[in-house]
Enzyme design. Structure first.
Site, PDB file in Angstrom:
ATOM      1  N   ASP A   1       0.716  -1.136   0.069  1.00 36.06           N
ATOM      2  CA  ASP A   1       0.017   0.015  -0.040  1.00 36.06           C
ATOM      3  C   ASP A   1       0.711   1.198   0.092  1.00 36.06           C
ATOM      4  OD1 ASP A   1      -1.902  -1.983   0.140  1.00 36.06           O
ATOM      5  OD2 ASP A   1      -3.142  -0.812   1.834  1.00 36.06           O
TER       6      ASP A   1
ATOM      7  N   GLU B   1       0.524  -9.194  11.966  1.00 34.41           N
ATOM      8  CA  GLU B   1       0.301  -8.981  10.214  1.00 34.41           C
ATOM      9  C   GLU B   1       1.705  -8.917   9.493  1.00 34.41           C
ATOM     10  OE1 GLU B   1      -1.957  -5.141   8.238  1.00 34.41           O
ATOM     11  OE2 GLU B   1      -1.811  -5.006  10.328  1.00 34.41           O
TER      12      GLU B   1
END
Length: 443
Positions: A178, A413
């Site tokens: 991202d 994550e």
């Protein structure tokens, strides 16, 4: 394998299974119950690869739920499928922002308008191979094959913005990486949206030091808004952000190979898919490979909009190492990628997993999202490439490092590549999924 190793594997398998079962939402798996409460496209592909070891039926359901929200108008697979049981304001940008409906689909309130990396055909083939009898009996591949073809056709036809055979991303989120430093220069040309017009929901669930800055987020929202106002029609908008990304296109090439296998299994012609995979591989090498740095680099199609020139982006990301997953690469490129991965810029074997960005760059940040931390799905992909090209010692070390980091961090994550500290959300689904898959590889 020692008794201790067996016990450790069993405990890790049970813990990873608990994460995936806990994140199951009835028809698909959420990446996390807090920050990501809907279905994400490439997450679901990795999740299905892990779920197949627990329940091939549920793994098939994961992919079919995603493709039930595929756009009939052009074949794109949206990066988010929203669940109507989740409050509309639980995530931003939510369904009200995107203004895309999914008529007639129970449980779905709509989708986003952008996409994510096309790893789905690979996932579908891996899921099928785990339980071919059940897959054939339920017509899994026969139903999914035409949808996968339409998905690849959308990328091949509508997203070849450079005209050289590669798919372009039109938003940083489409890359999956991202807020990589690779996007800094292209994003600098984008005027950010007014921050008073939206509320960031991500900061309620994650440390701001781990997340994209407010300035970058404003630019993300501007790109989404402009695309929405053009009705998500790639022929009606001159995308301000248009980049050819090596990871995205490498996964498209690998998925074309998988699509050829799927075609053969359902009685279709595999030859067009093999041909397209070869064309993608050649285009990747011609357009994005940089022999001077021994890595693939992103290409900015709007680098000089005044005269229409494009240019390679002067940043080194692990995205440029992922083409190692493509079969049949030239030997010199394989050697170069392995050398670059093990060198000082990525430190394979000397740091935790594989850092997402150049360790020596001033832009490297070990904590902030895709600006340096090591991600489990990326390590899984690179492990696949290492094994494909016979780098078994490196593959084993990376696999064991992933399993250790996953269990120690509570299925974080991502992790700090220097310290191994877990960052971001815990009980993250693709971390658990890749763990399950590599435990199977160990066994």
């Amino acid at each position: 394998m020692t008794d201790t190793a067996v016990t450790d594997s069993e405990r890790l398998r049970a813990a990873a299974s608990s994460v995936l079962l806990g994140n199951w939402a009835g028809g698909s798996t959420v990446p996390s119950r807090t920050l990501y409460p809907h279905q994400w496209s490439w997450d679901s592909a990795f999740i299905a690869i892990g779920l197949r070891h627990l329940s091939p039926r549920r793994a098939r359901r994961e992919l079919e739920t995603l493709f039930s929200a595929q756009w009939l108008s052009d074949g794109r697979v949206p990066h988010i499928v929203f669940n109507d049981s989740v409050p509309a304001d639980a995530y931003f940008p939510g369904p009200d922002f995107w203004q895309v409906g999914v008529p007639g689909e129970a449980g779905l309130t709509g989708t986003s308008g952008i996409v994510q990396p096309p790893v789905h055909a690979l996932a579908a083939w891996e899921v099928h191979k785990t339980d071919p009898e059940g897959s054939f009996g339920l017509g899994f591949l026969r139903r999914l094959y035409p949808r996968l073809v339409q998905w690849h056709d959308y990328l091949r036809v509508h997203r070849d913005l450079g005209g050289h055979g590669l798919a372009s991303i039109v938003h940083p989120w489409e890359s999956g990486w991202d807020n990589s430093p690779c996007w800094d220069a292209p994003l600098a040309r984008v005027n950010p949206a007014d921050p008073t017009t939206y509320v960031r929901r991500d900061l309620a669930h994650s440390d701001a030091a781990d997340r994209p800055t407010d300035l970058d987020y404003g630019r993300y929202v501007r790109l989404c808004t402009d695309y929405r106002e053009a009705d998500y029609d790639d022929t009606r908008i001159e995308h301000a952000f248009a980049v050819e990304d090596p990871c995205f296109n490498a996964l498209l090439a690998v998925s074309e190979h998988a699509l050829a296998d799927i075609a053969e299994a359902v009685g279709a012609d595999p030859a067009p898919h093999r041909e397209r995979a070869g064309q993608l591989t050649s285009a990747l090498i011609d357009r994005l490979y940089d022999p001077a740095s021994g890595i693939f680099r992103c290409r900015d199609l709007r680098a000089n909009s005044a005269n229409g020139e494009d240019a390679l982006i002067d940043e080194l990301s692990a995205s440029g190492l992922i083409p190692l997953v493509i079969p049949g690469l030239p030997d010199d490129i394989v050697r170069a990628l392995l050398h670059t991965a093990s060198g000082d810029r990525f430190g394979l074997g000397r740091v935790h997993l594989l850092p997402s960005y150049d360790l020596l760059s001033p832009a490297f940040d070990p904590a902030r999202y895709w600006r340096g931390p090591s991600w489990f799905n990326i390590a899984w992909l690179f492990h696949r490439g290492l094994r494909q090209y016979g780098a078994e010692a490196d593959a084993k070390q990376l696999r064991e490092g992933l399993l250790d980091a996953a269990g120690r961090s509570g299925f974080a994550e991502y992790v700090d590549p220097h310290t191994g500290e877990g960052r971001g959300i815990r009980s993250f689904s693709w971390t658990a999924a890749t763990t399950l898959d590599l435990i199977g590889d160990r066994d």
